[in-house]
Motif scaffolding. Structure first.
Motif, PDB file in Angstrom:
ATOM      1  N   ILE A 140       0.831  -1.221   0.000  1.00  0.00           N
ATOM      2  CA  ILE A 140       0.000   0.000   0.000  1.00  0.00           C
ATOM      3  C   ILE A 140       0.856   1.258   0.000  1.00  0.00           C
ATOM      4  O   ILE A 140       0.431   2.306  -0.490  1.00  0.00           O
ATOM      5  N   GLY A 141       2.057   1.158   0.571  1.00  0.00           N
ATOM      6  CA  GLY A 141       2.950   2.322   0.594  1.00  0.00           C
ATOM      7  C   GLY A 141       2.324   3.475   1.339  1.00  0.00           C
ATOM      8  O   GLY A 141       1.696   3.292   2.389  1.00  0.00           O
ATOM      9  N   LYS A 142       2.481   4.662   0.766  1.00  0.00           N
ATOM     10  CA  LYS A 142       1.960   5.855   1.432  1.00  0.00           C
ATOM     11  C   LYS A 142       0.705   6.388   0.736  1.00  0.00           C
ATOM     12  O   LYS A 142       0.341   7.535   0.907  1.00  0.00           O
ATOM     13  N   THR A 143       0.054   5.576  -0.016  1.00  0.00           N
ATOM     14  CA  THR A 143      -1.169   5.994  -0.720  1.00  0.00           C
ATOM     15  C   THR A 143      -2.295   6.217   0.276  1.00  0.00           C
ATOM     16  O   THR A 143      -2.486   5.413   1.200  1.00  0.00           O
ATOM     17  N   THR A 144      -3.004   7.314   0.078  1.00  0.00           N
ATOM     18  CA  THR A 144      -4.205   7.550   0.879  1.00  0.00           C
ATOM     19  C   THR A 144      -5.365   7.850  -0.071  1.00  0.00           C
ATOM     20  O   THR A 144      -5.137   8.313  -1.192  1.00  0.00           O
TER      21      THR A 144
END
Lengths: 158, 164
Positions: free
Chosen positions: B14-18
């Motif tokens: 997911i990483g830093k995706t918002t």
């Protein structure tokens, strides 16, 4: 120049804590008003980034405390935050994994949520987070570890 | 979605995706609004600071006028009080002379002008204030006495068993 550099990261930091765009916008404005008001009091005891994040954190907490006045329990507070993500404008619901991930973060207690966001998204060092939250670095490491475990649990089991 | 996930969730996936979005032009508009609010805030604080300074200055002036005594104002004038005690009336003079216990001249050893009264002199307000106040009184007041009063006082002094 200060606004250009910090506006976006501070906005998204606040947004991850508060969820609602309108509320995050208000809190962000308050944050920067305080930053400019107190700029001559900045003592270089920490970096400018840490100092600005500290003001933003305090504003978030102030906002959440005002919201708490109308609620009874911490479960209700979390419930309200989760409801915000369901009902809020400016959320990309097509990215289900991202939405679920945010829900997992919103289920965390306030303190753990704060530590997780500062470490995971803002990539701040524990020493900097310690200055922001006023908590020892060792405690923060434990908080972050437990937060990650809870999120992992939620993402795999829910 | 849940079934397809591994048991161990990988944060790197997911990483830093918002999922959070902003309206178009949001940051540009907000920057202008914030700068405007900061200027308004500064102007408001400046006005407040001026108002506080003005009020404090006014309060200090008023306090000064009320509490600092005027130079020739409230304090009783020694000569006036002395003449008041020893007015032209000889009866009054006798009465006052009885009540006076201590009048000391400025430098030398005190000269007690007290009349042989068995009872303790009650401290009448004006006269006692003369005596208490003016232990170092000089002799100017004597010159202001009338001849009659002087004679009376002299007679009293002659008859005073403590002086003779």
């Amino acid at each position: 120049m200060l606004l250009s550099a910090y506006q976006e990261p501070i906005y998204f930091f606040i947004r991850r804590m508060i969820v609602s765009h309108d509320d995050a916008k208000d809190v962000m404005q308050e944050t920067f008003i305080r930053v400019f008001r107190s700029l001559n009091q900045f003592r270089n005891e920490s970096s400018l980034t840490t100092w600005i994040y500290k003001i933003a954190t305090n504003e978030c907490i102030r906002f959440m405390n005002r919201r708490k006045e109308n609620t009874i329990s911490s479960e209700e507070i979390n419930e309200e935050a989760l409801n915000s993500i369901k009902a809020s404008e400016y959320i990309d619901y097509s990215n289900e994994m991202a939405v679920k991930f945010q829900k997992a973060i919103l289920r965390l207690p306030e303190k753990q949520r704060l530590v997780f966001n500062l470490r995971y998204y803002e990539a701040l060092e524990y020493s900097e987070i310690s200055k922001i939250t006023g908590t020892k670095a060792e405690t923060l490491k434990v908080d972050y570890h437990y937060a990650k475990e809870k999120i992992k649990n939620y993402m795999t089991n829910e | 979605m849940n079934k397809s996930m591994n048991n161990d969730f990988d944060f790197d996936k997911i990483g830093k995706t918002t999922p959070y979005l902003t309206p178009e032009g949001f940051f540009n508009d907000t920057q202008d609004k914030i700068l405007k609010k900061v200027q308004e805030d500064r102007a408001k604080r400046r006005r407040l600071r001026i108002a506080v300074i003005t009020v404090m200055t006014a309060a200090a002036l008023i306090a000064g006028l009320i509490f600092i005594p005027r130079k020739y104002g409230d304090m009783p004038d020694s000569k006036q009080l002395a003449t008041k005690s020893f007015t032209a009336d000889s009866e009054g003079t006798k009465k006052v002379a009885k009540e006076i216990t201590h009048i000391q001249p400025e430098k030398e050893t005190p000269t007690r002008i007290s009349y042989n009264s068995s009872e303790k002199a009650k401290k009448a307000s004006a006269d006692t204030s003369v005596t208490d106040y003016h232990r170092n009184i000089n002799d100017d007041w004597i010159e202001m006495l009338s001849d009659e009063d002087l004679n009376t006082l002299t007679a009293l002094a002659d008859n005073d068993e403590f002086l003779n």
